[in-house]
Structures are given as structure tokens and as C-alpha cells.
Enzyme design. Sequence first.
Site, short mmCIF file in Angstrom:
data_model
loop_
_atom_site.label_atom_id
_atom_site.label_comp_id
_atom_site.label_asym_id
_atom_site.label_seq_id
_atom_site.Cartn_x
_atom_site.Cartn_y
_atom_site.Cartn_z
N LEU A 1 -24.91 6.60 -24.83
CA LEU A 1 -25.99 6.70 -23.84
C LEU A 1 -26.22 5.41 -23.06
O LEU A 1 -26.87 5.44 -22.02
CB LEU A 1 -27.30 7.07 -24.55
CG LEU A 1 -27.32 8.40 -25.30
CD1 LEU A 1 -28.62 8.55 -26.07
CD2 LEU A 1 -27.15 9.56 -24.33
N SER A 2 -25.71 4.28 -23.56
CA SER A 2 -26.14 2.99 -23.00
C SER A 2 -25.03 2.33 -22.18
O SER A 2 -24.20 1.59 -22.72
CB SER A 2 -26.60 2.04 -24.11
OG SER A 2 -27.87 2.41 -24.56
N GLU B 1 -37.63 -4.88 -21.70
CA GLU B 1 -36.90 -4.53 -22.93
C GLU B 1 -37.48 -5.22 -24.16
O GLU B 1 -36.85 -5.29 -25.21
CB GLU B 1 -35.41 -4.88 -22.76
CG GLU B 1 -34.74 -4.15 -21.59
CD GLU B 1 -34.31 -2.72 -21.92
OE1 GLU B 1 -33.78 -2.50 -23.02
OE2 GLU B 1 -34.49 -1.83 -21.07
N CYS C 1 -31.46 -6.85 -33.59
CA CYS C 1 -31.99 -5.67 -32.87
C CYS C 1 -32.93 -4.88 -33.74
O CYS C 1 -33.85 -4.22 -33.27
CB CYS C 1 -30.86 -4.72 -32.48
SG CYS C 1 -29.66 -5.40 -31.37
N ARG D 1 -34.41 5.70 -23.98
CA ARG D 1 -35.29 4.66 -24.51
C ARG D 1 -36.66 4.67 -23.81
O ARG D 1 -37.65 4.20 -24.37
CB ARG D 1 -34.61 3.29 -24.40
CG ARG D 1 -33.22 3.28 -25.07
CD ARG D 1 -32.94 2.04 -25.84
NE ARG D 1 -33.92 1.83 -26.89
CZ ARG D 1 -33.96 0.76 -27.68
NH1 ARG D 1 -33.07 -0.19 -27.52
NH2 ARG D 1 -34.89 0.62 -28.61
N ASN E 1 -23.52 -1.34 -22.74
CA ASN E 1 -23.50 -1.69 -24.16
C ASN E 1 -22.13 -1.22 -24.70
O ASN E 1 -21.89 -0.02 -24.83
CB ASN E 1 -24.69 -0.98 -24.84
CG ASN E 1 -24.65 -1.00 -26.36
OD1 ASN E 1 -23.61 -1.20 -26.97
ND2 ASN E 1 -25.80 -0.74 -26.97
N ALA F 1 -20.40 -1.30 -27.50
CA ALA F 1 -20.25 -0.52 -28.74
C ALA F 1 -20.70 0.92 -28.53
O ALA F 1 -20.04 1.86 -28.98
CB ALA F 1 -21.05 -1.17 -29.86
N SER F 2 -21.81 1.11 -27.83
CA SER F 2 -22.31 2.47 -27.57
C SER F 2 -21.27 3.26 -26.80
O SER F 2 -20.98 4.43 -27.13
CB SER F 2 -23.63 2.38 -26.79
OG SER F 2 -23.87 3.53 -26.02
N HIS G 1 -28.61 -7.55 -23.52
CA HIS G 1 -29.90 -8.19 -23.83
C HIS G 1 -29.62 -9.65 -24.14
O HIS G 1 -28.54 -10.00 -24.63
CB HIS G 1 -30.56 -7.58 -25.08
CG HIS G 1 -31.12 -6.21 -24.89
ND1 HIS G 1 -30.96 -5.20 -25.82
CD2 HIS G 1 -31.87 -5.68 -23.90
CE1 HIS G 1 -31.58 -4.11 -25.40
NE2 HIS G 1 -32.13 -4.36 -24.24
N ARG H 1 -31.31 -5.10 -17.29
CA ARG H 1 -32.43 -4.22 -17.66
C ARG H 1 -33.80 -4.88 -17.50
O ARG H 1 -34.79 -4.21 -17.27
CB ARG H 1 -32.28 -3.78 -19.13
CG ARG H 1 -30.99 -3.02 -19.44
CD ARG H 1 -31.12 -2.41 -20.82
NE ARG H 1 -29.85 -1.99 -21.40
CZ ARG H 1 -29.77 -1.37 -22.58
NH1 ARG H 1 -30.86 -1.13 -23.28
NH2 ARG H 1 -28.60 -1.01 -23.06
N ASN I 1 -23.61 1.35 -32.49
CA ASN I 1 -24.40 1.63 -31.28
C ASN I 1 -24.88 0.34 -30.62
O ASN I 1 -25.77 0.35 -29.77
CB ASN I 1 -25.61 2.50 -31.63
CG ASN I 1 -25.40 3.95 -31.25
OD1 ASN I 1 -24.61 4.25 -30.36
ND2 ASN I 1 -26.10 4.85 -31.91
O1 SUG Z 1 -30.60 -0.09 -26.02
N1 SUG Z 1 -28.20 1.31 -28.17
C1 SUG Z 1 -29.28 0.38 -27.96
C2 SUG Z 1 -29.03 -0.87 -28.73
C3 SUG Z 1 -30.22 -1.80 -28.69
C4 SUG Z 1 -29.89 -3.14 -29.17
N2 SUG Z 1 -31.05 -3.95 -29.16
C5 SUG Z 1 -31.06 -5.28 -28.97
N3 SUG Z 1 -30.01 -5.92 -28.49
N4 SUG Z 1 -32.14 -5.91 -29.21
C6 SUG Z 1 -29.45 0.08 -26.47
O2 SUG Z 1 -28.43 -0.01 -25.77
C7 SUG Z 1 -27.08 3.46 -28.01
C8 SUG Z 1 -27.44 4.92 -28.25
C9 SUG Z 1 -26.25 5.82 -28.14
O3 SUG Z 1 -25.34 5.54 -27.37
O4 SUG Z 1 -26.23 6.89 -28.83
C10 SUG Z 1 -28.30 2.59 -27.80
O5 SUG Z 1 -29.31 3.05 -27.32
#
Ligand code: SUG
Length: 457
Positions: free
Chosen positions: A28-29, A181, A380, A145, A32, A34-35, A262, A226, A374
Amino acid sequence: MTVQAAPSATVEANFDGLPGLTHNYAGLSWGNVASGSNARAASNPREAARQGVTKMRRLLELGYVQGILPPHERPHVPTLRRLGFTGTDRQILEQGWKQAPSLMLSLLSASPMWTANAATVSPSADTADGRVHFTPANLSAMLHRSIEHEVTGRTLRATFGDERYFAHHPALPCNEHFGDEGAANHTRLCPDFAGSGFGGAGVEVFVYGRSVLDRAAPKPQTYPARQTLEASQAIARLHGLDPARVVFVQQNPAMIDAGVFHNDVISVGSGSVLFTYENAFVDHDRVLEDLNARLGGALQVVQVPAMAVPVPDMVRSYLFNSQLLAHPDGGMRLILPVEAQETDTVRDFLGSAVGPSQPIREAVFLDLRQSMRNGGGPACLRLRVVLTPDQRAAVNPGSLMTPAKLDRLEQWIDRHYRDRLDVDGLQDPALLDECRTALDELTGLLGLGSVYDFQRE
Ligand code: SUG
């Protein structure tokens, strides 16, 4: 130097978010890494929650004050109703999956677990009215979020309820202008850490990704920035911070484009130590000089050069998404994800930079792989709240962990959580009732009262 858990000391408590029953990988992100790369992989919510409990247990053993913030109701039926779906909850879910499956994925995310994004918190030593101030983050950059802040606000009020000590603001207006955030982009440094520990007045550092009004300022080209400067300024105002002890710093947009979504993915600060990557900020060296001046020359910078750890290793290992905690001997301790130990360049760097005569005395590695997939590392998963002894005594007692309470939490997890969720499992209509039954029991265990919509109907 004060010992963290001593009841007479002002402490920095960590309130961890517990991974929820629908923990899954939905990609979803945007921005990001890893997501994006784990999208649609099967998840194990029970393991995610157990890893969270193990982390809290470890921090308790090390002598820190450990609190908890609960998961949210998912799938989020109130949002589906607001978007025009009608009927019984089951009919609404069925229609949702038929008409808007990607919306359903957003409303199933267990993302409230990353409580560094729950709110920005200013300790009472920094605020004009001498109370601890909380502003839940609107998280407006991502749909999944942006639905968190209302329930987050309620759980924060239930956890920190005494108005003599705690002040709660609503989230900023939820739009691009005020993209916020929370604590992931906020660091507090202490000029007199050696003398007053966390109890002295701090310097609050707000890191933003872009300014809406300053159109000439550099911006990332690929991924979203963000956090806006305008949001950070509003929070500093709301919290009644002294402008002389507030710094606004722009994150290097090239780093955002490299996956640093972030600031807590590229730097972490506490006490008088700032652990940071080379060029994390726009005008990086000037920023460090300014911070040092505001700390009266007391700033200790531990900087990782790009030559030692290339950017992709830094992002993949989540080296900086670590908890920098006060070590009882006056230095710092770093709590890192195991991925940092498994990345050669990072392990080598830590080998040379961490030790008894260094600002960071010790590195502790934790397995948080379910959350890490994620993009959620140790930092986090926690919201830092500095508390004086009186404030600590005023926190909802059920929210502060002990080993026995963690045992009960683990039993609760084993009773309620599934050990596998994939896209088919997410569509199982039974998930909603499972989630509500478990959360109802949990708010009882924690003594939080009714914080969820389904408990208030
Ligand atoms: O907002 N991942 C979160 C990870 C938040 C990390 N927080 C900090 N760095 N403080 C985000 O990107 C992934 C959800 C998904 O893809 O299913 C997600 O929302």
C-alpha cells in the site's frame, strides 16, 4: 545519570503498537521499498504480534518503562459506511469486495502498529503550559493510514487521561497542505542530558519532506514527501514550544527517492546524541552546526558515511530505524532489527562505531521480520513519551507493561490470532467478528474503556 525505571526519575517511556489481527502485505505504501517488494506475500499475524511482545519483554528486562497502544478495528466498517455502502456488516463487506477490492485492502491494514506515526508528543519541560502535548498524525499521504487518527486520538486520551498533566489536540486538517506523519519526523535532543537527563528543557527537531508554500525548495522526483513544513510549524505552535528551542529541517529529497520515506529511516536522536547518515538533510553540515549551537556545544554526532554503508544497504537493513535509548552508564544503547546484523557493511560499521568508549555503548538486535517486511522496524513500532514521576503515575495503569501482563497478552494473542493470512483469507467475512471479539477483550485487559466505534454504537 538516572536509572530509567527508577520511580523518582523523569523517564522516556516507549509505547509500542501491537500488530493487529489483520497484519498483511498489501503493497500500500508507494515509496516504502519493503512494502512494495513484499506485496501479496502471505503474512503471519500471530508471529507479528508475538515478535512485538518479545521486543517489549526485552526492553522491560533492560530496565525501560514500556507501554502499549492497541490495534484498531479492521476491516474498518465505519469508513465503508461513510463511502456509501449500506446494510448489515456482512453485506457491506461482500459489496466492498465486489465493487472496490483495493479499497478493502486499505481498510484491512494493521498499520496502526507503527506508533511512531501515531502522534507527535512534546514533553512538559518544553511546553508553555507545562503539560505533555499530543497531536495525532493525520497521515494524509496514504489512504490506509489516513483513517487511523480518530481512534488513535481516543486511545491516547484513554491512556493519558489526566488533564492536569496531558493535553490532547485533534489531528491537523487532513489534506496535502498539512501532511503529518507524527513522531517519525520529530526528534528531541537535550542540551543538559548529562545533568538533568530527560527532565531538562529539550530542543525539538521537526524534519519535513517538502514545503507547500516555498515552491522553489527542492522536492523528491519519484516518491511522495509525506511531511510538510506547514504541518510541523502548526504542531510546534499547538504544543506551545519556545521558538528558540525548535528547529525545522528539510530531509534530503534524493534520500526520499531512494526509499527514505520518514526521517526515522535515516536518523535517530536522543539525549545529546544524533545518529545519522551522511547527507540526510538539505544543507546537512550547516544543520549539524546549528543543532550543536542550540545544544551549547554538547551535541555528539555519530555519522555513517556513504563510503562505509551504501544507501541501498542503509535502507534495506533499517540501520537507523533503531531505538536509541539511555544506557545506565550515561551513554546510549541501540536496539536494531536483525537485518542490520545480517548486512555486511552495516555489521562492519557497527563493529567499529559501537563500544564502551563510544557514545553508543551497545547494540541489541531483535527479530521483527513480520513488521520489517512492511517497512516497520524497532523505531516505527514505538511512540516515545517522556514522563515525570507524577505523570507516569497518572498513566492508565493497564497500559504499562510488566512481565506478567506480557504473559497474559501472549495468551490473548494465541487465542485470537491466525497464523496465516493471504488475499483469500483477508476476504473471509469471519475476520471482522474475530477482530472485534479480540479487541473487546483486549480493551478489558488494558482497562482502556470503549475506544472503538463498534463498542460505542
Ligand atoms: O507508513 N507501512 C508503513 C510503515 C511505517 C513505518 N513507520 C516509520 N518509519 N516510523 C508506512 O509506509 C505498509 C502496509 C502494506 O503495504 O500493507 C505500510 O503501511
